[in-house]
Scaffold this motif. Structure first.
Motif, PDB file in Angstrom:
ATOM      1  N   VAL A 369       0.863  -1.175   0.000  1.00 47.41           N
ATOM      2  CA  VAL A 369       0.000   0.000   0.000  1.00 47.41           C
ATOM      3  C   VAL A 369       0.899   1.225   0.000  1.00 47.41           C
ATOM      4  N   GLY A 370       0.419   2.315  -0.585  1.00 44.03           N
ATOM      5  CA  GLY A 370       1.310   3.433  -0.870  1.00 44.03           C
ATOM      6  C   GLY A 370       1.090   4.662  -0.017  1.00 44.03           C
ATOM      7  N   PHE A 371       1.641   5.767  -0.501  1.00 42.71           N
ATOM      8  CA  PHE A 371       1.610   7.025   0.251  1.00 42.71           C
ATOM      9  C   PHE A 371       1.620   8.191  -0.720  1.00 42.71           C
ATOM     10  N   LEU A 372       0.741   9.151  -0.474  1.00 44.15           N
ATOM     11  CA  LEU A 372       0.716  10.426  -1.189  1.00 44.15           C
ATOM     12  C   LEU A 372       0.698  11.532  -0.142  1.00 44.15           C
ATOM     13  N   THR A 373       1.119  12.725  -0.536  1.00 41.59           N
ATOM     14  CA  THR A 373       1.152  13.804   0.442  1.00 41.59           C
ATOM     15  C   THR A 373       0.834  15.144  -0.200  1.00 41.59           C
ATOM     16  N   LEU A 374       0.136  15.972   0.542  1.00 43.19           N
ATOM     17  CA  LEU A 374      -0.143  17.326   0.096  1.00 43.19           C
ATOM     18  C   LEU A 374       1.140  18.123  -0.062  1.00 43.19           C
ATOM     19  N   LEU A 375       2.172  17.773   0.691  1.00 43.57           N
ATOM     20  CA  LEU A 375       3.434  18.512   0.636  1.00 43.57           C
ATOM     21  C   LEU A 375       4.085  18.415  -0.735  1.00 43.57           C
ATOM     22  N   GLU A 376       3.811  17.330  -1.479  1.00 42.23           N
ATOM     23  CA  GLU A 376       4.376  17.245  -2.829  1.00 42.23           C
ATOM     24  C   GLU A 376       3.730  18.279  -3.744  1.00 42.23           C
ATOM     25  N   SER A 377       2.433  18.475  -3.603  1.00 43.18           N
ATOM     26  CA  SER A 377       1.767  19.479  -4.442  1.00 43.18           C
ATOM     27  C   SER A 377       2.256  20.889  -4.117  1.00 43.18           C
ATOM     28  N   LEU A 378       2.811  21.072  -2.924  1.00 42.95           N
ATOM     29  CA  LEU A 378       3.375  22.361  -2.522  1.00 42.95           C
ATOM     30  C   LEU A 378       4.871  22.439  -2.790  1.00 42.95           C
ATOM     31  N   ASN A 379       5.404  21.403  -3.463  1.00 41.02           N
ATOM     32  CA  ASN A 379       6.816  21.352  -3.864  1.00 41.02           C
ATOM     33  C   ASN A 379       7.777  21.283  -2.678  1.00 41.02           C
ATOM     34  N   PHE A 380       7.326  20.710  -1.564  1.00 41.52           N
ATOM     35  CA  PHE A 380       8.221  20.509  -0.426  1.00 41.52           C
ATOM     36  C   PHE A 380       8.932  19.160  -0.487  1.00 41.52           C
ATOM     37  N   CYS A 381       8.436  18.218  -1.260  1.00 41.71           N
ATOM     38  CA  CYS A 381       9.056  16.907  -1.371  1.00 41.71           C
ATOM     39  C   CYS A 381       8.595  16.249  -2.666  1.00 41.71           C
ATOM     40  N   LYS A 382       9.162  15.089  -2.963  1.00 43.32           N
ATOM     41  CA  LYS A 382       8.794  14.329  -4.142  1.00 43.32           C
ATOM     42  C   LYS A 382       8.624  12.874  -3.732  1.00 43.32           C
ATOM     43  N   VAL A 383       7.401  12.363  -3.872  1.00 43.82           N
ATOM     44  CA  VAL A 383       7.133  10.970  -3.555  1.00 43.82           C
ATOM     45  C   VAL A 383       7.603  10.100  -4.717  1.00 43.82           C
ATOM     46  N   LEU A 582      -7.420  17.552  -0.952  1.00 39.60           N
ATOM     47  CA  LEU A 582      -7.261  16.152  -1.333  1.00 39.60           C
ATOM     48  C   LEU A 582      -7.072  16.005  -2.836  1.00 39.60           C
ATOM     49  N   VAL A 583      -7.732  16.839  -3.620  1.00 38.16           N
ATOM     50  CA  VAL A 583      -7.580  16.773  -5.079  1.00 38.16           C
ATOM     51  C   VAL A 583      -6.139  17.058  -5.476  1.00 38.16           C
ATOM     52  N   ASP A 584      -5.494  17.979  -4.792  1.00 37.21           N
ATOM     53  CA  ASP A 584      -4.077  18.262  -5.070  1.00 37.21           C
ATOM     54  C   ASP A 584      -3.219  17.028  -4.797  1.00 37.21           C
ATOM     55  N   CYS A 585      -3.571  16.278  -3.741  1.00 37.05           N
ATOM     56  CA  CYS A 585      -2.846  15.031  -3.460  1.00 37.05           C
ATOM     57  C   CYS A 585      -3.075  14.016  -4.578  1.00 37.05           C
ATOM     58  N   ILE A 586      -4.307  13.872  -5.001  1.00 37.60           N
ATOM     59  CA  ILE A 586      -4.638  12.922  -6.065  1.00 37.60           C
ATOM     60  C   ILE A 586      -3.902  13.273  -7.342  1.00 37.60           C
ATOM     61  N   ARG A 587      -3.730  14.555  -7.611  1.00 33.44           N
ATOM     62  CA  ARG A 587      -3.056  14.972  -8.851  1.00 33.44           C
ATOM     63  C   ARG A 587      -1.563  14.672  -8.829  1.00 33.44           C
ATOM     64  N   THR A 588      -0.991  14.447  -7.647  1.00 31.02           N
ATOM     65  CA  THR A 588       0.412  14.028  -7.636  1.00 31.02           C
ATOM     66  C   THR A 588       0.549  12.603  -8.167  1.00 31.02           C
ATOM     67  N   ARG A 589      -0.532  11.840  -8.126  1.00 29.26           N
ATOM     68  CA  ARG A 589      -0.534  10.475  -8.686  1.00 29.26           C
ATOM     69  C   ARG A 589      -1.089  10.451 -10.094  1.00 29.26           C
ATOM     70  N   TRP A 590      -2.180  11.193 -10.337  1.00 28.14           N
ATOM     71  CA  TRP A 590      -2.802  11.271 -11.659  1.00 28.14           C
ATOM     72  C   TRP A 590      -2.838  12.740 -12.072  1.00 28.14           C
ATOM     73  N   PRO A 591      -1.817  13.211 -12.807  1.00 24.19           N
ATOM     74  CA  PRO A 591      -1.743  14.632 -13.163  1.00 24.19           C
ATOM     75  C   PRO A 591      -3.007  15.106 -13.883  1.00 24.19           C
ATOM     76  N   ARG A 592      -3.435  16.305 -13.523  1.00 19.40           N
ATOM     77  CA  ARG A 592      -4.577  17.007 -14.108  1.00 19.40           C
ATOM     78  C   ARG A 592      -5.901  16.288 -13.897  1.00 19.40           C
ATOM     79  N   ALA A 593      -5.961  15.402 -12.905  1.00 17.89           N
ATOM     80  CA  ALA A 593      -7.225  14.744 -12.589  1.00 17.89           C
ATOM     81  C   ALA A 593      -8.241  15.766 -12.096  1.00 17.89           C
ATOM     82  N   THR A 594      -9.494  15.541 -12.424  1.00 15.16           N
ATOM     83  CA  THR A 594     -10.586  16.342 -11.879  1.00 15.16           C
ATOM     84  C   THR A 594     -11.480  15.427 -11.045  1.00 15.16           C
ATOM     85  N   CYS A 595     -12.093  15.980 -10.005  1.00 17.53           N
ATOM     86  CA  CYS A 595     -12.860  15.171  -9.056  1.00 17.53           C
ATOM     87  C   CYS A 595     -14.218  15.796  -8.786  1.00 17.53           C
ATOM     88  N   ASN A 596     -15.184  14.931  -8.501  1.00 22.63           N
ATOM     89  CA  ASN A 596     -16.521  15.342  -8.084  1.00 22.63           C
ATOM     90  C   ASN A 596     -16.952  14.481  -6.919  1.00 22.63           C
TER      91      ASN A 596
END
Length: 605
Positions: A369-383, A582-596
């Protein structure tokens, strides 16, 4: 009569606490009434009911006795690992605890300092000693572990991710899962149901214990595990779970851990080398992990399974406590330990060489199981890809102050579609001929080799146009591939979807909050229900074109009035996309994803 009733109470409690009924006393024979323990082989239904009533009375009598203890649970500690039990409790069937061994003074000091540091506040200690591992009682979130304290969310979220794996994607776990009748899934098989309230307590309990076994063996490098529990009065494992839980809870009344000596006094540990034995003991000890000490016990078990010296060697700065000040949150090292078996502090793949013999340690293996983080979308780290692309579509999600979980019930959400696979193939062939040091262009000779390697058929005119400058730029070549029909090796998609993927994700936030959009919004029409939050998100992911080409595609789609079907029947107009962190986190895995989603936005805090 009073003596007779007391004797029956004692006998009934012994029966409920022992593997087999005790033999009747022979030193003082008396006429046993039909259906009594002495004559259970000839027991009538009426007598059986009377015996069950006596057992219930015995349990109630013991419950009444528990609050009357005059000493704290640890007051009777003696040499060895057992507590002294007073005479009355001994008569009523309470058993001395002899399970496990005591940590040495040095081990307890090292463990406490490693986790909490030398200047930990009482508030942080209270957070970590008042969080059990329990499933939500709310039907809609019944597959989730509920959280009441802020600090241990990293432990609960990581364990939650494995629980979801074992609930929805039962996979092999040595002979343990084979004994439980689980099966291996074929690649891409979608097996899970979103009917979460239908999950049985037995299925959830098995998933929890299997998850604990898997995580601890991961920390123990597959060789052995250490299970930690508490040195408090308990009873034979045959006792009902509800009774054992109540006894443990009463034993913990007034108990606090404020120092290494406190930890040494109450902690007992045992090592296991097989999954079967670890599974069996964790099943027996699950009431301890459900108690208010549960989250801390599991963390300690993971640290000891890894080995305290190995944990310190994993870290970049072993002088810092694993529980971070000032709010007592679980560090990334704790989360990484539970996800990949090593307490490394970073989320990138491998290690980063800083020069001069200095380097930073990241993730070194594939993960379940994996890990995503909001900090990547803020350019503080790279998963890295290890955490971003786990075996199962389940991710712990980190924010600045909290850990939650997202998951899909469809194992294909991480699969590349046909166009993405083709894009990867063409790009790999192009990069193999790129001698510019990553400049994104190749020679004419290299270009012809790419066409041969990828079986792309271009007209002579198109080839001459691309080669007229003596080198071929990737962006120009890629645009040609997009306009070339699939039958000629290109990526032109007659369906008009341009490789878009649409799937569902679920977000689970285990911390109990007011839920104003759930099916149980109020009690008596006044008070909002406090429960975890589960949000279903519809995710739409466009193909992985370059940003310029993506924007050009959006412009074309807008100009055509949203008709992407190339003359075919237009589908219902999609809901406008929504945004949350959360959408910003999802976009680190799937770039330009949109959510509803429906209702309040999913919260990652």
């Amino acid at each position: 009569m009073a003596d007779q009733e007391e004797e029956d109470l004692r006998m009934a409690l012994r029966m409920s606490m022992q593997h087999s009924p005790p033999e009747p006393k022979r030193s003082k024979p008396r006429d046993a009434p039909p259906g009594s323990p002495a004559d259970s082989s000839k027991e009538s239904p009426e007598a059986k009911n009377r015996r069950m009533q006596r057992e219930l009375m015995a349990a109630a009598a013991e419950r009444r006795m528990l609050p009357s203890r005059t000493a704290t649970p640890m007051a009777g500690v003696r040499s060895g690992s057992a507590l002294q039990v007073d005479k009355k409790e001994g008569e009523l069937g309470a058993e001395e605890v002899t399970w496990g061994k005591e940590l040495s003074e040095e081990e307890a000091k090292q463990l406490f300092s490693m986790v909490f540091g030398n200047e930990v506040s009482k508030d942080i200690l209270a957070q970590w000693t008042n969080q059990g591992i329990r499933f939500s009682s709310d039907p809609e979130t019944s597959m989730g572990l509920v959280q009441h304290e802020g600090g241990p969310c990293g432990v609960l979220a990581a364990l939650q991710a494995y629980v979801l794996k074992h609930i929805f994607f039962p996979n092999e776990l040595g002979s343990v899962t084979q004994n439980l009748g689980s099966r291996r899934l074929s690649t891409g098989e979608c097996v899970a149901s979103n009917n979460f309230p239908s999950l049985t307590e037995d299925a959830k309990a098995r998933a929890l214990v299997r998850s604990m076994v898997e995580v601890l063996f991961l920390c123990g490098d597959g060789k052995s595990v250490v299970v930690a529990t508490l040195n408090v009065i308990t009873h034979n494992v045959e006792a009902e779970d509800s009774l054992r839980e109540e006894i443990i809870a009463k034993s913990l009344d007034g108990l606090s851990i404020e120092s290494a000596p406190d930890l040494q006094k109450i902690l007992r540990v045992e090592t296991y080398t097989s999954q079967e034995s670890a599974f069996q003991i964790l099943q027996q000890l699950i009431p301890f992990f459900q108690s208010r000490m549960g989250a801390m016990l599991f963390l300690i078990s993971a640290l000891l399974s890894r080995g305290l010296d190995s944990v310190q060697a994993d870290r970049d700065d072993p002088s810092l406590p694993l529980v971070t000040a000032p709010f007592g949150h679980a560090s990334q090292e704790i989360v990484n330990l539970l996800l990949c078996g090593q307490a490394v502090p970073n989320v990138f793949d491998g290690r980063m060489d800083l020069g001069g013999g200095m380097f930073l340690k990241g993730i070194f293996r594939n993960v379940e199981v994996g890990f995503l983080t909001l900090l990547e979308s803020l350019n503080f780290c790279k998963v890295g890809q290890f955490l971003k692309c786990p075996k199962w579509p389940i991710w712990v999600v980190g924010s600045e102050s909290h850990y939650t979980v997202i998951f899909s019930l469809d194992t294909t959400v991480q699969d590349e579609n046909e166009l993405e696979e083709r894009e990867s193939q063409v790009r790999k062939a192009f990069d193999a001929q790129d001698q510019s040091g990553g400049g994104g262009f190749i020679s004419v000779e290299g270009f012809h080799q790419v066409l041969r390697d990828t079986n792309i058929k271009l007209t002579p005119e198109k080839i001459d146009h691309l080669c007229n400058t003596g080198f071929i730029v990737w962006s120009e070549f890629w645009q040609v591939i997009l306009d070339l029909d699939k039958s000629l090796g290109g990526l032109k998609d007659s369906s008009g979807l341009m490789g878009k993927k649409v799937f569902d994700l679920y977000h689970f936030n285990g911390i109990a909050k007011s839920d104003l959009n759930g099916s149980h919004i109020t009690i008596g029409g006044e008070t909002p229900v406090q429960r975890p939050r589960l949000t279903k998100l519809r995710v739409s992911v466009p193909p992985r074109w370059t940003p310029e080409e993506f924007m050009a595609d959006v412009a074309v789609s807008s100009a055509s009035g949203g008709n992407e079907s190339g003359g075919k029947e237009t589908e219902a107009k999609p809901e406008p996309s929504q945004h949350a962190p959360l959408v910003d986190c999802i976009r680190t895995r799937w770039p330009r994803a949109t959510c509803n989603w429906v209702g309040d936005h999913p919260s990652i805090v």
